[in-house]
Motif scaffolding. Sequence first.
Motif, PDB file in Angstrom:
ATOM      1  N   GLY A  23       0.807  -1.213   0.000  1.00 59.02           N
ATOM      2  CA  GLY A  23       0.000   0.000   0.000  1.00 59.02           C
ATOM      3  C   GLY A  23       0.841   1.265   0.000  1.00 59.02           C
ATOM      4  N   LEU A  24       1.968   1.242   0.703  1.00 63.71           N
ATOM      5  CA  LEU A  24       2.853   2.404   0.728  1.00 63.71           C
ATOM      6  C   LEU A  24       3.411   2.705  -0.662  1.00 63.71           C
ATOM      7  CD1 LEU A  24       4.825   1.869   4.068  1.00 63.71           C
ATOM      8  CD2 LEU A  24       3.079   3.594   3.587  1.00 63.71           C
ATOM      9  N   VAL A  55       2.005   1.877  -3.483  1.00 66.58           N
ATOM     10  CA  VAL A  55       0.893   2.361  -4.300  1.00 66.58           C
ATOM     11  C   VAL A  55       0.641   3.838  -4.026  1.00 66.58           C
ATOM     12  CG1 VAL A  55      -1.586   2.152  -4.737  1.00 66.58           C
ATOM     13  CG2 VAL A  55      -0.187   0.095  -4.524  1.00 66.58           C
ATOM     14  N   MET A  56       0.731   4.238  -2.764  1.00 74.07           N
ATOM     15  CA  MET A  56       0.553   5.644  -2.419  1.00 74.07           C
ATOM     16  C   MET A  56       1.641   6.503  -3.067  1.00 74.07           C
ATOM     17  SD  MET A  56      -2.206   5.839  -0.777  1.00 74.07           S
ATOM     18  CE  MET A  56      -2.056   7.573  -0.315  1.00 74.07           C
ATOM     19  N   ILE A  57       2.861   5.953  -3.153  1.00 74.60           N
ATOM     20  CA  ILE A  57       3.949   6.699  -3.787  1.00 74.60           C
ATOM     21  C   ILE A  57       3.631   6.967  -5.252  1.00 74.60           C
ATOM     22  CG2 ILE A  57       6.361   6.551  -4.545  1.00 74.60           C
ATOM     23  CD1 ILE A  57       6.963   5.075  -1.938  1.00 74.60           C
ATOM     24  N   ILE A  69       0.683   6.988  -6.633  1.00 77.85           N
ATOM     25  CA  ILE A  69      -0.469   7.894  -6.723  1.00 77.85           C
ATOM     26  C   ILE A  69       0.001   9.337  -6.583  1.00 77.85           C
ATOM     27  CG2 ILE A  69      -2.563   8.650  -5.529  1.00 77.85           C
ATOM     28  CD1 ILE A  69      -3.184   5.752  -4.930  1.00 77.85           C
ATOM     29  N   SER A  70       0.971   9.551  -5.686  1.00 76.01           N
ATOM     30  CA  SER A  70       1.505  10.898  -5.513  1.00 76.01           C
ATOM     31  C   SER A  70       2.260  11.371  -6.752  1.00 76.01           C
ATOM     32  CB  SER A  70       2.432  10.944  -4.295  1.00 76.01           C
ATOM     33  OG  SER A  70       3.607  10.169  -4.511  1.00 76.01           O
TER      34      SER A  70
END
Length: 342
Positions: free
Chosen positions: A102-103, A105-107, A109-110
């Motif tokens: 998830g981390l 994926v968040m990267i 997305i950013s």
Amino acid sequence: MDDLAAANSWLVGLVAALAAAGATTWVVLLGRKLRGLPFLQFQSRRPVPWGAVGAGVAMLMVLMSLGSAFLGAEPAIDPLDSPLDMAEGIVQSALLVAVVTGLFVMIVISAGASIVDLGLPRYAHELVRDARIGAVAWLATLIPVYGLQALLVQVLQQPSQHPLIHMILENPHPVLLGASFFPSVIVAPISHELAFLLLLQGWLERLCANHRSALDADRGEIIAYDSASAAAGNVNSLQIAGMVDPQDTSTSPTAVHPVGNDNPSARAGGLPYGWVPILVSSALFALAHLGHGPDPFALFLLALLLGYVYQRTHRIVPCIVTHMLFNAASLGALLLVIAGAK
């Protein structure tokens, strides 16, 4: 004795039903091929906006597997623990994998990734369509993947050494069986497909697209992106600079070399265009299961099929559904084996 016979009968019935469904699926797919149709319709898209960092979680999984296989790392779960403690350890390990994935994926997305970049459905009908594609792809995996696994087990005389399977066979406690569903059917399919297909293969496709664009530039064709439209996932935002003005809305834009290509003559690295990323991500997926006996060979074939689905659709849900159904069928067969052994 009656319970043993019933369990064996259910296992034989399950295997026969899955084999028949898999064979029927391949008859339909080959029929499409004979009619000149592709196995799966190609869907183009813009290159993903993230770079090599997107592949980090996949590489982390591979390195952890290599470290465990060659350095003899101790398992995170002590087999001497009680079934309840072992189940808790299984869930905690699965949650850790989910959080790390998830981390990453968040990267990405950013980095400006859109829903289309992430391969997610935007509407309910797209979700249903993706689930249907995933179910058909799962049926197509049954005969080649399980067939190769069975052949390797017979030739090598070595069963699967997956730690979770080994743990369940050693201690088939109901709590442990229930806890195994979460990592095998939920966490593993989601995290693996996000890591090896969306993040890794998506980035590798971007590299191939950039390489191809550079070759086109050498021939005098300069590729540019209309960033506003591309961020919305519109593959028609690929423009031929100097021929179509991105700001001129009266001119219909021309799509040039989006990620992937449905032209069989387009090649990269001596292979049909799109297959280099598939092979690389599949090989790394297999390496992530090193030390599990013959599993990496069969899982490499599974990864090829999943990579093909992703390359054709550029959507992640069909691949997750395929992997979930595959693992659920494997877990169900394992439970029947355990029931038949009692």
